[in-house]
Write an enzyme that holds these catalytic residues in place. Sequence first.
Site, mmCIF file in Angstrom:
data_model
loop_
_atom_site.group_PDB
_atom_site.id
_atom_site.type_symbol
_atom_site.label_atom_id
_atom_site.label_comp_id
_atom_site.label_asym_id
_atom_site.label_seq_id
_atom_site.Cartn_x
_atom_site.Cartn_y
_atom_site.Cartn_z
ATOM 1 N N ARG A 12 0.813 -1.222 0.000
ATOM 2 C CA ARG A 12 0.000 0.000 0.000
ATOM 3 C C ARG A 12 0.843 1.267 0.000
ATOM 4 N NH1 ARG A 12 -5.458 -0.515 1.702
ATOM 5 N NH2 ARG A 12 -6.092 -2.658 2.111
ATOM 6 N N LYS A 34 -2.939 -20.221 4.903
ATOM 7 C CA LYS A 34 -4.017 -20.596 5.807
ATOM 8 C C LYS A 34 -4.360 -19.388 6.689
ATOM 9 C CE LYS A 34 -1.863 -21.757 10.092
ATOM 10 N NZ LYS A 34 -2.489 -20.998 11.138
ATOM 11 N N HIS A 65 2.637 -24.433 6.109
ATOM 12 C CA HIS A 65 4.096 -24.517 6.226
ATOM 13 C C HIS A 65 4.560 -25.764 6.974
ATOM 14 C CE1 HIS A 65 3.254 -22.550 10.150
ATOM 15 N NE2 HIS A 65 4.343 -23.157 10.537
ATOM 16 N N LYS A 122 8.188 -29.056 6.367
ATOM 17 C CA LYS A 122 9.243 -29.422 7.302
ATOM 18 C C LYS A 122 9.792 -30.807 6.976
ATOM 19 C CE LYS A 122 7.436 -26.464 10.961
ATOM 20 N NZ LYS A 122 8.592 -25.547 10.971
ATOM 21 N N HIS A 174 -2.692 -27.772 10.614
ATOM 22 C CA HIS A 174 -1.408 -28.419 10.858
ATOM 23 C C HIS A 174 -1.556 -29.838 11.406
ATOM 24 C CE1 HIS A 174 0.200 -24.600 10.005
ATOM 25 N NE2 HIS A 174 0.297 -24.113 11.220
#
Length: 532
Positions: free
Chosen positions: A69, A183, A213, A217, A275
């Site tokens: 912005r 998410k 994410h 891993k 998750h």
Amino acid sequence: MHGLTMHISPRDHAQYGDKTPPMSQAEPCTMVIFGATGDLTKRKLFPALYQLAAEHLLAPRFAVLAVGREASITDEEFRTRMREALRESDEVKRVDEDVWKEFEKHIFFVGGDATDAAAYEGIKKKLDEIESECEPMTRNRFFYLAVPPSVFKPIVQLLSSSGLVPRIDDPNQRPWARVVVEKPFGRNLATAHELNQLVLSLFAEHQVYRIDHYLGKETVQNVLVLRFANSIFEPLWNRRWVSHVEITAAETVGVEARGKYYEEAGVVRDIIQNHLLQLLALTAMEPPASMTADAVRDEKVKVLRSIRWFSPETIPENAVRAQYTAGTMKGEAVPGYRDEPDVAKDSQTPTYAAIRFYVDNWRWKGVPFFVRSGKRMPKRVSEIVVHFQAPPHLMFGGNGAGRDLEPNVLVMRVQPNEGVSLNFAVKVPGAAVALTAAIEVTSVDLDFTYAEAFGEIVAPAYETLLLDVMIGEQTLFTRSDEVEAAWRLIDPLLDYWASHPANPMPTYPAGSWGPKEADALIEQMNGGWRKP
């Protein structure tokens, strides 16, 4: 408990040394980041992009267009901000100035409100400048929505109507255009379904990358390898040999400055719906027909659809919610959840939840999966723990020695100290004894860590996931039916808690492992929760 160490074999260490096996280099593309001045971009996205550049995994014609912005920011000023972000990052050990000087030439900024159609003309113009020397078939682009969920809808609509992301039904067509969405994807089943319908009316499924994410891993990815590449585990991975499974995601931090967001989300929406249900699905799934994105995701969806649904009658005995109260963390006093900024004094939002799930299929019928997550806990840790059945009879030790031994336990550590450990029983060394005398038995851990085996080179999750977007690999991203299957499980629980306020709300002191109600949920299973 005693510890042993597992070392990588000399053959493999000679092959890899201090490097991971080579990964595919990304295709030429431009990454457009909406929300480029936000926290996610500074903390995760640019450190991951820098690492990819340092490892020569970005195409020579890779570029980043940051959209924010603040219209007055120049390319040079934004590059300076990102260099500072790398300096402060926990995920970049050292910045190679030569790598950075080359990488920063490919970083650009354009001001604009991503929810305003007028901004897209400026974005188009800047992209044309960046890609002016590119062949038309190499003008691949992906748009990363590092923005609040409330603006997902207008942005995807404008990406489509502006022509920046046309619908492409053939995944092999070039140039490609992709959209990456963070998410949470919806806040319940109805909103997730509505968002899926919108997105899939504009784009093909292969163009949409719903990012979680956790799935990037190393240990999460290794769950499938551990299970399906090792014949010593797969035959035992079922209801006959497994007593129960624990999946934990514990955080030491409180909500701090995120009180407004957390009051809307809570621990179930924030962690468990995405998750931890993903970890459960990977742990419980059947072998996929092949290691392709859709084959793996097909099996995860089957697991989610097999989990027993909650009813109002079964929720109280299978789910616990709680909030942290004032306590001590690392020797310092910290406030309780209701005393945090922007949190209601009578808040019903859980900061901790423990849930018992059952997977009603042939492999897992009757095996409980205990899932828990909480803030202000003693350690930051995420792990999957498989508890095997105890031997039918422990004959060692006429005086009872060995009778209290724990059954075998397999621990897959997602974070920190990524690795795997296996607990088993051994005889304590000592003089030979008659068979009728006591034999002293103890438990030891056989422990593997990525850092020790491969060096300090475990790729951060976002590095893996961003590279996957660039090469078109969707295995570690959630599909539309997968998202909805997870919400279908969680909705009844959230609805029940919303209509049945806790009075009083169960609590746990900051710095503890949770409320006594959660201990009662699992106490009959080998003495309770595992202490990480």
